[in-house]
Motif scaffolding. Structure first.
Motif: not given
Lengths: 176, 454
Positions: B48-58
């Motif tokens: 979830l945390l790793i994925g949230s980097i991509a989410l925040v970037a998007t």
């Protein structure tokens, strides 16, 4: 809550024994306060003489409200308040309004009915239930009989009636 | 008097009593978290945390972070959306449709399947919300809110708007259905607990006392909710399919989409239920409640829906040929033999061929085979949506604008984020909520247990 309200409790292990017992106990002229079970027992409302729930009617009425609100909202917004030509269609493209109407009908019917259920059954997060026996939510069925209501019969007689009906235990319970 | 039919398999094995049911299922909630659970939970939070980097970037940079281009304007985002919504169909189908059909085997699996539904719908909803680019303004685009442009209302002629209503209604009604079922079980845990746990589960149980009158109302509520949820569950994927079917893109513009999407949704939903339940029953030692019989029945649903999906693929192809429309015919030939041939054939293999293995009793009653095939089905169903969406778009009307879609790290990351979210929520549920509906299972102990009493 009234003070010094005393109950005599018949504890049953089996749902079929319970169903027979309810008929027998009621046949002896005893007024049952309520029966508590760990799971829904089929046919229990018939033997207890409960009327059919009116919740389906509530669901229907809330559903109708949902249908009306949804159609009114869509006609008002699309036809009256700000008519726009979309794809050359009529402003009030009735078939296009059906999906949202259906969804809002279901939404209001479900929430309305559940709301009525919560209120009717006094279910609320801060609710403090009167627990007659903690085993009710585990493996025992408990028939609660209000002694004050059945004062003409007396404790001894009630206890005999419960035992002969198949109760595995007979207990007393008072609430403050 | 209830007697189990000798031809019918018992639904509960091991001669369980009512007390055993309470104990076996409450035990998980009451015990300290096991090492295995902690590791699995931390792993999900990590994803979830790793994925949230991509989410925040998007969210920060905009959806230009994704691999979309002017030809392929929808790709992984909508693929993932439809995939998650599809998975979210099994829960309500199990609890509502099987309740109406009086299928008692639903009782052991409905709780977890509904939880899965709710979490899958949350994951699905992430994608259209992120795709808005500026989700903080999204309420104005998605809901009929008064605004300073007129009011300029949302467009009720658009299937995308119908989707907003369908998904949010589905989510909230499923949530209510699930919670109503949880109330009596929370009361069971409350009555076994003490201290702070007693107050928490006491509040969650809404003051449930198990009175016959309340049970009678509860049953009526469950039945009506099932009646409402049945057309609802069918409507959701129908409306999702309208997003495509009402457009004029070759490959999308077909009337077979609604039933075909619904069958596909049930297919993938059951596959995900199997994936999760096979692990849950093993980890929590629930083999007596979720028996091989349950797994076999779910596998039969998979054969049926998988075959419906297979027929739909073939029908779609036949109709493309029979229509005589060159663009439609090209779209389908391009799916099979164009640059995305591998996606098409992965879909065909995973969805149409592999579930047919369940015709063999040995395979459909094998835990390992079922687990592997459930993963295969979910991969296949992801490819189905990818094929429908990307291959229909990537070669549009002007060959000069033909393009390929390549996912970026942000596409992958946001998809990972939803996996992290899904499993984090599921592990929390599995630890703190009773994973099997105790009250309902207790109601069939006498009639469907291995040991026939009386």
């Amino acid at each position: 809550m009234e003070r010094d309200k005393n109950f005599i409790l018949g504890v049953y292990d089996d749902e079929d024994v319970l169903l027979d017992a309810i008929s027998k106990v009621r046949g002896n002229g005893v007024k049952i306060h309520e029966v508590y079970s760990p799971f829904p027992v089929h046919g229990i409302d018939d033997v207890l003489g409960y009327k059919r729930s009116k919740l389906p009617i509530a669901a229907f009425l809330f559903g109708m409200l949902g249908t009306t609100l949804a159609l009114t909202m869509q006609f008002y917004m699309m036809k009256i308040d700000w008519p726009m030509i979309i794809g050359g269609k009529d402003h009030a493209a009735f078939p296009d309004f059906i999906p949202v109407t259906f969804e809002l009908t279901v939404l209001l019917a479900a929430f309305g009915m559940v709301g009525v259920f919560m209120i009717a059954s006094n279910l609320k997060p801060w609710g403090q239930p009167r627990i007659f026996d903690v085993r009710i939510t585990d493996d025992k069925h408990v028939m609660a009989i209000d002694l004050a209501v059945n004062s003409s019969l007396g404790e001894g007689k009630l206890s005999d009636v419960l035992k002969s009906s198949g109760a595995s235990e007979v207990n007393f319970k008072s609430f403050e | 008097m209830h007697v189990t039919s000798s031809v019918r398999q018992p639904l509960i094995t091991g001669g369980k009593t009512l007390k055993d049911v309470t104990h076996d299922i409450s035990r998980q909630v009451e015990a300290r978290p096991s090492m295995g659970w902690l590791l699995a939970f931390l792993f999900s939070v990590g994803v979830l945390l790793i994925g949230s980097i991509a989410l925040v970037a998007t969210l920060w940079e905009g959806i230009g972070m994704w691999g979309l281009n002017k030809t392929v304007g929808w790709a992984w985002d909508i693929t993932n959306f439809v995939w998650w919504v599809g998975i979210g169909h099994a829960g309500t189908l199990i609890s509502a449709v099987l309740l109406l059909f009086r299928q008692k085997w639903r009782m052991a699996i409905n709780r977890a399947a509904e939880a899965m539904t709710i979490f899958a719908v949350i994951c699905a909803a992430m994608f259209p919300i992120i795709h808005m680019g500026r989700p903080w303004l999204g309420a104005y685009w998605a809901l009929p809110l008064p605004n300073t442009f007129g009011s300029l209302w949302v467009n009720f002629n658009s299937p995308l708007l119908w989707d907003v209503f369908a998904i949010s209604t589905y989510f909230s009604v499923s949530l209510v259905f699930w919670y109503i079922g949880l109330i009596p079980d929370f009361a069971t845990i409350r009555d076994r607990a003490s201290g702070i746990r007693k107050s928490i589960y006491g509040a969650l149980s809404f003051g449930w006392d198990g009175a016959a009158k309340t049970w009678s109302r509860y049953e009526s509520v469950a039945l009506i909710l099932a009646g409402l949820a049945t057309p609802l569950v069918l409507s959701v994927h129908t409306i999702v399919s309208f997003d495509f079917a009402t457009s004029v893109i070759p490959g999308w513009h077909t009337t077979i989409f609604p039933p075909y999407f619904v069958a596909g949704a049930i297919f993938s939903g059951f596959a995900m239920v199997l994936t999760l339940m096979i692990v849950t029953r093993k980890v929590f030692h629930l083999e007596d409640y979720i028996t091989i019989g349950h797994i076999e029945l779910m596998n039969i649903v998979i054969i049926i829906t998988g075959s419906i999906v297979g027929i739909a693929y073939i029908t779609e192809f036949f109709i493309a040929w029979y229509s005589g429309v060159a663009a439609e015919q090209y779209a389908f030939m391009n799916r099979m033999f164009g640059p995305y041939w591998w996606a098409y054939w992965s879909m065909m293999t995973c969805n149409v061929i592999s579930p047919q293995l369940f015709w063999f009793k040995k395979i459909r009653t094998s835990i390992v085979a079922t687990f592997l095939l459930s993963l295969v089905v979910n991969i296949g169903m992801w490819f189905e949506r990818f094929v429908i969406i990307v291959t229909s778009l990537h070669r549009d009307y002007l060959p000069s604008s033909w393009a390929m879609f390549y996912p970026t790290i942000s596409d992958v990351g946001v998809y990972l984020f939803t996996f992290g979210l899904f499993f984090t929520l599921f592990f929390l549920f599995a630890k703190f909520f009773p994973v099997i509906n105790m009250a309902e299972v207790k109601s069939i102990v006498k009639s469907s247990s291995e040991k026939v009493t009386k």
